[in-house]
Write a protein that holds these residues in place. Structure first.
Motif, mmCIF file in Angstrom:
data_model
loop_
_atom_site.group_PDB
_atom_site.id
_atom_site.type_symbol
_atom_site.label_atom_id
_atom_site.label_comp_id
_atom_site.label_asym_id
_atom_site.label_seq_id
_atom_site.Cartn_x
_atom_site.Cartn_y
_atom_site.Cartn_z
ATOM 1 N N TYR A 183 4.189 8.019 -3.168
ATOM 2 C CA TYR A 183 3.512 7.040 -4.028
ATOM 3 C C TYR A 183 2.012 7.230 -3.866
ATOM 4 O O TYR A 183 1.476 7.143 -2.767
ATOM 5 C CB TYR A 183 3.942 5.625 -3.633
ATOM 6 C CG TYR A 183 3.268 4.525 -4.426
ATOM 7 C CD1 TYR A 183 3.225 4.554 -5.808
ATOM 8 C CD2 TYR A 183 2.693 3.432 -3.772
ATOM 9 C CE1 TYR A 183 2.620 3.546 -6.531
ATOM 10 C CE2 TYR A 183 2.096 2.405 -4.483
ATOM 11 C CZ TYR A 183 2.058 2.477 -5.867
ATOM 12 O OH TYR A 183 1.451 1.482 -6.590
ATOM 13 N N LEU A 196 -1.456 5.934 -4.215
ATOM 14 C CA LEU A 196 -2.320 4.776 -4.446
ATOM 15 C C LEU A 196 -3.598 5.198 -5.162
ATOM 16 O O LEU A 196 -4.091 4.515 -6.061
ATOM 17 C CB LEU A 196 -2.652 4.104 -3.116
ATOM 18 C CG LEU A 196 -1.532 3.280 -2.468
ATOM 19 C CD1 LEU A 196 -1.984 2.746 -1.128
ATOM 20 C CD2 LEU A 196 -1.113 2.131 -3.375
ATOM 21 N N GLU A 236 8.292 -2.610 3.477
ATOM 22 C CA GLU A 236 6.839 -2.580 3.281
ATOM 23 C C GLU A 236 6.468 -2.682 1.800
ATOM 24 O O GLU A 236 6.734 -3.688 1.162
ATOM 25 C CB GLU A 236 6.263 -1.309 3.927
ATOM 26 C CG GLU A 236 6.447 -1.257 5.432
ATOM 27 C CD GLU A 236 5.897 0.013 6.038
ATOM 28 O OE1 GLU A 236 5.468 0.891 5.269
ATOM 29 O OE2 GLU A 236 5.898 0.122 7.284
ATOM 30 N N HIS A 237 5.879 -1.624 1.228
ATOM 31 C CA HIS A 237 5.399 -1.674 -0.157
ATOM 32 C C HIS A 237 6.536 -1.653 -1.174
ATOM 33 O O HIS A 237 6.284 -1.829 -2.370
ATOM 34 C CB HIS A 237 4.476 -0.478 -0.429
ATOM 35 C CG HIS A 237 3.297 -0.404 0.494
ATOM 36 N ND1 HIS A 237 2.179 -1.205 0.334
ATOM 37 C CD2 HIS A 237 3.065 0.357 1.592
ATOM 38 C CE1 HIS A 237 1.302 -0.923 1.290
ATOM 39 N NE2 HIS A 237 1.813 0.023 2.062
ATOM 40 N N PHE A 238 7.774 -1.445 -0.732
ATOM 41 C CA PHE A 238 8.860 -1.213 -1.676
ATOM 42 C C PHE A 238 10.002 -2.206 -1.493
ATOM 43 O O PHE A 238 11.162 -1.872 -1.717
ATOM 44 C CB PHE A 238 9.380 0.223 -1.497
ATOM 45 C CG PHE A 238 8.287 1.259 -1.521
ATOM 46 C CD1 PHE A 238 7.780 1.714 -2.722
ATOM 47 C CD2 PHE A 238 7.758 1.770 -0.334
ATOM 48 C CE1 PHE A 238 6.771 2.669 -2.753
ATOM 49 C CE2 PHE A 238 6.756 2.721 -0.355
ATOM 50 C CZ PHE A 238 6.257 3.168 -1.571
#
Length: 344
Positions: A171, A173, A264-266
């Motif tokens: 991913y 950013l 986390e981010h997912f």
């Protein structure tokens, strides 16, 4: 001396309700109205289920990235067997236009690879795969033994042609920060395959269990070293190996490779944004004029994005209704003719 008639055994069945066929029975009497109602109800049911399945399949979000031409340099390198020990990587950026919520699954997809050939399907050793006899290679032609006569484990054409590309999803950013998307390989096989059809030999040391055998010709390393991160995912119970060994019915197919670990981010799935696939190219497809792709997809209660089942219900419902209206027209016409003769 003639035998008397009473000496001959009688062939008459016993005088019981079962043998004399005197049990009460129900004979179904179908009228025209009942048959027409049955066809009408069946058509409604099939059409309704078909619409629901199609709408469910339409809600699935799926992204397919074909990397056959995008990794052309690696493909050319792999065509030469002398380069088997040279590593080749390629990166494929892409944009996810909208968030893929829920469970996300990664598949690899092959075009033009015929796993349904009869000799290909038979080229395996089930006694070897369940851990009974690692050196049993009787049904594995043409990949039974090496040129030195050493038995191959796992043997056979299916195992030798195992898909071995490494695919990592990142991913992005921004241009400088790339986050590796956490993907896990556990839970990608059928339960019966993992715990019934595939078992390692009963040895404490797995490498000792494969002593006296050699790896398949197309494999870069032996079966007991397939997963360096998880020692319990080696040998015949390796998840990627088990998935590959379940042969596909059609030349274009996809097989489950990884599933998203929602941390986390997912936690909600894959957010929209910029991504990239970092691929270690090992599996050649130019030899059979095939193609390779990576697929990211969500699932629903009805399965994947295939429209086949929904269309099959729709077609069945439409044909049933066509039969219903045809029989209804015939029935009404015969009834009118019967009324006409009664009036005369």
């Amino acid at each position: 001396m003639k035998r008397k008639s009473q000496d001959c055994p009688s062939r008459l069945p016993d005088n019981s309700a079962v043998k004399q066929q005197q049990l009460p029975a129900y004979r179904l009497q179908l009228s025209a109205n009942k048959i027409l109602f049955g066809f009408f109800a069946t058509g409604v049911f099939c059409l309704g289920v078909g619409v629901i399945l199609l709408l469910s399949a339409k809600t699935i979000k799926e992204v397919e990235i074909n990397y056959t031409e995008k990794c052309a340099n690696c493909a050319k390198l792999r065509e030469n067997a002398a380069n088997f020990d040279k590593e080749c990587n390629c990166s494929i950026p892409f944009v996810l236009p909208e968030t893929m919520k829920g469970n996300v699954y990664m598949y690899y997809k092959l075009y033009g690879f015929y796993q349904n050939l009869y000799r290909y399907i038979l080229s395996r050793s089930n006694s070897q795969l369940v851990g009974t006899d690692v050196k049993d290679v009787r049904n594995c032609a043409p990949f039974k033994t090496s040129h030195n006569g050493i038995p191959i484990a796992p043997c056979g054409a299916i195992a030798n042609s195992m898909f071995n590309d490494t695919i990592i999803l990142s991913y992005n950013l921004n241009s400088s920060i790339h986050i590796k998307v956490p993907m896990i390989r556990s839970g990608i096989t059928w339960w019966t395959d993992k715990y019934v059809k595939f078992q390692n030999p009963s040895f404490q040391n797995l490498s000792s269990a494969f002593a006296g055998t050699t790896k398949p010709p197309n494999w870069p390393k032996p079966a007991y070293e397939l997963d360096e991160e998880d020692p319990g995912n080696n040998g015949f119970i390796n998840d990627d190996f088990i998935v590959w060994m379940r042969t596909a019915a059609f030349p274009t197919f996809k097989k489950l490779y990884r599933r998203l670990h929602r941390i986390e981010h997912f936690t909600e799935g894959l957010p929209a944004g910029s991504y990239s696939f970092n691929i270690t190219y090992n599996f050649p497809v130019n030899r059979f004029q095939g193609e390779k792709a990576v697929v990211l997809s969500t699932l629903t209660w009805s399965g994947g994005s295939s429209l086949f089942l929904g269309l099959a219900y729709m077609v069945t419902g439409a044909v049933t209704w066509l039969a219903f209206f045809s029989m209804l027209a015939v029935h009404l016409r015969l009834r009118e003719r019967k009324m006409f003769f009664l009036q005369q």
